[in-house]
Design a protein around this motif. Structure first.
Motif, PDB file in Angstrom:
ATOM      1  N   ILE A  39       0.844  -1.190   0.000  1.00 41.39           N
ATOM      2  CA  ILE A  39       0.000   0.000   0.000  1.00 41.39           C
ATOM      3  C   ILE A  39       0.881   1.243   0.000  1.00 41.39           C
ATOM      4  O   ILE A  39       1.837   1.338   0.774  1.00 41.39           O
ATOM      5  CB  ILE A  39      -0.926   0.035   1.232  1.00 41.39           C
ATOM      6  N   ALA A  40       0.572   2.195  -0.872  1.00 38.00           N
ATOM      7  CA  ALA A  40       1.254   3.489  -0.899  1.00 38.00           C
ATOM      8  C   ALA A  40       0.206   4.590  -0.801  1.00 38.00           C
ATOM      9  O   ALA A  40      -0.823   4.535  -1.482  1.00 38.00           O
ATOM     10  CB  ALA A  40       2.070   3.661  -2.180  1.00 38.00           C
ATOM     11  N   VAL A  41       0.453   5.566   0.051  1.00 38.40           N
ATOM     12  CA  VAL A  41      -0.499   6.656   0.287  1.00 38.40           C
ATOM     13  C   VAL A  41       0.179   7.986   0.011  1.00 38.40           C
ATOM     14  O   VAL A  41       1.318   8.211   0.429  1.00 38.40           O
ATOM     15  CB  VAL A  41      -1.021   6.644   1.741  1.00 38.40           C
ATOM     16  N   GLU A  42      -0.523   8.869  -0.687  1.00 35.18           N
ATOM     17  CA  GLU A  42      -0.037  10.232  -0.902  1.00 35.18           C
ATOM     18  C   GLU A  42      -1.168  11.198  -0.597  1.00 35.18           C
ATOM     19  O   GLU A  42      -2.303  10.992  -1.026  1.00 35.18           O
ATOM     20  CB  GLU A  42       0.448  10.423  -2.338  1.00 35.18           C
ATOM     21  N   GLN A  43      -0.849  12.254   0.146  1.00 34.41           N
ATOM     22  CA  GLN A  43      -1.816  13.295   0.488  1.00 34.41           C
ATOM     23  C   GLN A  43      -1.267  14.633   0.030  1.00 34.41           C
ATOM     24  O   GLN A  43      -0.143  14.988   0.363  1.00 34.41           O
ATOM     25  CB  GLN A  43      -2.073  13.320   2.006  1.00 34.41           C
ATOM     26  N   GLY A  78       2.902   7.800   2.753  1.00 38.51           N
ATOM     27  CA  GLY A  78       2.915   6.628   3.604  1.00 38.51           C
ATOM     28  C   GLY A  78       3.067   5.362   2.797  1.00 38.51           C
ATOM     29  O   GLY A  78       2.895   5.354   1.570  1.00 38.51           O
ATOM     30  N   GLN A  79       3.389   4.292   3.490  1.00 37.64           N
ATOM     31  CA  GLN A  79       3.518   2.999   2.836  1.00 37.64           C
ATOM     32  C   GLN A  79       3.289   1.903   3.864  1.00 37.64           C
ATOM     33  O   GLN A  79       3.382   2.130   5.069  1.00 37.64           O
ATOM     34  CB  GLN A  79       4.903   2.835   2.211  1.00 37.64           C
ATOM     35  N   GLY A  80       2.984   0.713   3.351  1.00 34.33           N
ATOM     36  CA  GLY A  80       2.767  -0.380   4.271  1.00 34.33           C
ATOM     37  C   GLY A  80       2.423  -1.657   3.549  1.00 34.33           C
ATOM     38  O   GLY A  80       2.448  -1.744   2.317  1.00 34.33           O
ATOM     39  N   GLU A  81       2.080  -2.649   4.339  1.00 36.38           N
ATOM     40  CA  GLU A  81       1.705  -3.962   3.812  1.00 36.38           C
ATOM     41  C   GLU A  81       0.567  -4.509   4.652  1.00 36.38           C
ATOM     42  O   GLU A  81       0.551  -4.346   5.881  1.00 36.38           O
ATOM     43  CB  GLU A  81       2.898  -4.916   3.848  1.00 36.38           C
ATOM     44  N   MET A  82      -0.393  -5.135   4.001  1.00 41.85           N
ATOM     45  CA  MET A  82      -1.550  -5.689   4.687  1.00 41.85           C
ATOM     46  C   MET A  82      -1.851  -7.077   4.161  1.00 41.85           C
ATOM     47  O   MET A  82      -1.802  -7.319   2.960  1.00 41.85           O
ATOM     48  CB  MET A  82      -2.781  -4.782   4.485  1.00 41.85           C
ATOM     49  N   THR A  83      -2.151  -7.986   5.079  1.00 48.78           N
ATOM     50  CA  THR A  83      -2.581  -9.328   4.709  1.00 48.78           C
ATOM     51  C   THR A  83      -4.010  -9.535   5.191  1.00 48.78           C
ATOM     52  O   THR A  83      -4.308  -9.283   6.379  1.00 48.78           O
ATOM     53  CB  THR A  83      -1.665 -10.400   5.321  1.00 48.78           C
TER      54      THR A  83
END
Length: 328
Positions: free
Chosen positions: A244-248, A276-281
Motif C-alpha cells: 500500500i502506498a499513500v499520498e496526500q 505513507g507505505q505499508g503492507e496488509m494481509t
C-alpha cells in the motif's frame, strides 16, 4: 504573553477493516511551554466527493474476483499499536520534543448477519485503550492523555459492508464523557462511510494487479486529496497480501476553519504533504486484516494571525506515525 495555536497531523485510526484518516490537534498556552501541549483532540472529517477506484493493472496468471465472505457469528479481536513522533517549530524556534508513548487499542468485532447479496452486518466495540512504553512526557500531561483515551473504552456500533469492502451503513454509540470534538468526528463519519473502507475492484485480478483509490477530503477545515495505491503481491487459498502506498496533497493558501480556534485567531495553510507505505494481509473469510503495518510522514507549514497584530507567526511541523495491527 499567552497565545493558543493548533497544529495538525494525519494519523490512521483503524475502523472495521479499513483506515480512517483523522486529525490530531495539539494545543499549547505559549510557544515556550510546548511541553504542556499533550492534549489530543479529534476534529471533524468529511468527504467532499465520492471515492473513485481505478484498476491500473489486472495482474498476471489465474485471476479471480476478490470478495469478503466471513461467516455469521465470526468473532475477532484486533490489537492496534500506534507510535507517533512530533517535531514543531514556531516563529523559527524549535519546540522541545518528547518521547511519545505507544497507544494500544483492542477492538472486538462480531459478524451478525449476511444478506443474500453478500452484504456483511457486524458489530464492534473498543474493549481497551491504553498508553504503554517509555516516555518523558510530564506526568500530569501523561495522566490527562490516559484519562481521555480511557473514555473511548466501550465505544461501540454496527456497520454494513459489501463483499468488495465498501462500507454502506454505520451506526455507533459513544460512551459518556467523550470529548466534544470526537463526537463531531463520529457524527461526520456516518456521512463519510466510503472513507472507512479497504475497497477492492469489481473486476477479476491476479498477482501483480494494481488499483488506485482517490478521495477528496476535508479534515479539520483543510481540503486535501488522498491517493491510495494497492498492489496485490500474493494470493493463495483465500489469503491476499497487498503493498500500500499513500499520498496526500493539499492546495496552499487555504484558510483553515479548524474547530477549537480561539476568537480572533486564524490559520492559513502554506503547504502540506503526506506520504505513507505499508503492507496488509487479509483473509477473505474474515472481517479484520490478519496483519497490517503502515507508516506515514506528514510535513505541514502554517501561518497564524491574530486580530490586533500585524505580524504573522510561522508554524512548521513534521509528524511520523507507525501503526501495526494483528487480529485473531
Amino acid at each position: 504573553m499567552k497565545k493558543t495555536f493548533v497544529v495538525s497531523g494525519m494519523m490512521f485510526l483503524v475502523f472495521g477493516w479499513g483506515f480512517l484518516p483523522s486529525l490530531t490537534s495539539v494545543k499549547a498556552e505559549t510557544a515556550s511551554e510546548l511541553k504542556q501541549v499533550i492534549k489530543n483532540e479529534t476534529n471533524t472529517i468529511s468527504a467532499d466527493k465520492k471515492t473513485q477506484l481505478e484498476l491500473l493493472n489486472p495482474g498476471t496468471g489465474t485471476k479471480q474476483k476478490l470478495r469478503f465472505q466471513p461467516p455469521v457469528n465470526l468473532k475477532e479481536t484486533a490489537i492496534v499499536r500506534m507510535k507517533m513522533n512530533i517535531n514543531i517549530s514556531i516563529g523559527g524556534q524549535a519546540s522541545p520534543s518528547f518521547k511519545q508513548p505507544e497507544t494500544v487499542t483492542t477492538l472486538q468485532t462480531k459478524v451478525t448477519k449476511i444478506d443474500p447479496n453478500g452484504d456483511i452486518h457486524y458489530e464492534f466495540y473498543y474493549s481497551d485503550v491504553d498508553l504503554v512504553g517509555d516516555t518523558d512526557l510530564p506526568p500530569a500531561a501523561l495522566n490527562s492523555l490516559k484519562s481521555q483515551l480511557q473514555k473511548l473504552v466501550g465505544f461501540k456500533g454496527s456497520a454494513i459492508v459489501d463483499p468488495q469492502g465498501k462500507t454502506k451503513k454505520l451506526n455507533f454509540v459513544l460512551p459518556e464523557g467523550v470529548d466534544a470534538n470526537l463526537k463531531l468526528l463520529m457524527q461526520q463519519m456516518s456521512n463519510s462511510i466510503e472513507q472507512l473502507s479497504l475497497q477492492i475492484p469489481q473486476q477479476a485480478v491476479g498477482v501483480g494487479s494494481q488499483w488506485r483509490v482517490t478521495s477528496n477530503i476535508n479534515a479539520g477545515g483543510m481540503n486535501f486529496q488522498q491517493i491510495t495505491t494497492y498492489k496485490l503481491i500474493n494470493l493463495e487459498k483465500g489469503i491476499a497480501t497487498f503493498n500500500i502506498a499513500v499520498e496526500q496533497i493539499a492546495p496552499p493558501s487555504q484558510n483553515l476553519n479548524t474547530p477549537g480556534l480561539p476568537a480572533g485567531v486564524t490559520l492559513s495553510l502554506k503547504s502540506y504533504q503526506g506520504k505513507g507505505q505499508g503492507e496488509m494481509t487479509v483473509a477473505l473469510n474474515k472481517l479484520m486484516p490478519v496483519t497490517s503495518k503502515m507508516s506515514l510522514l506528514t510535513d505541514m507549514q502554517l501561518s497564524q494571525k491574530q486580530v490586533g497584530r500585524v505580524a504573522e507567526t510561522a508554524i512548521k511541523q513534521k509528524i511520523s506515525m507507525d501503526m501495526n495491527l494483528e487480529s485473531k
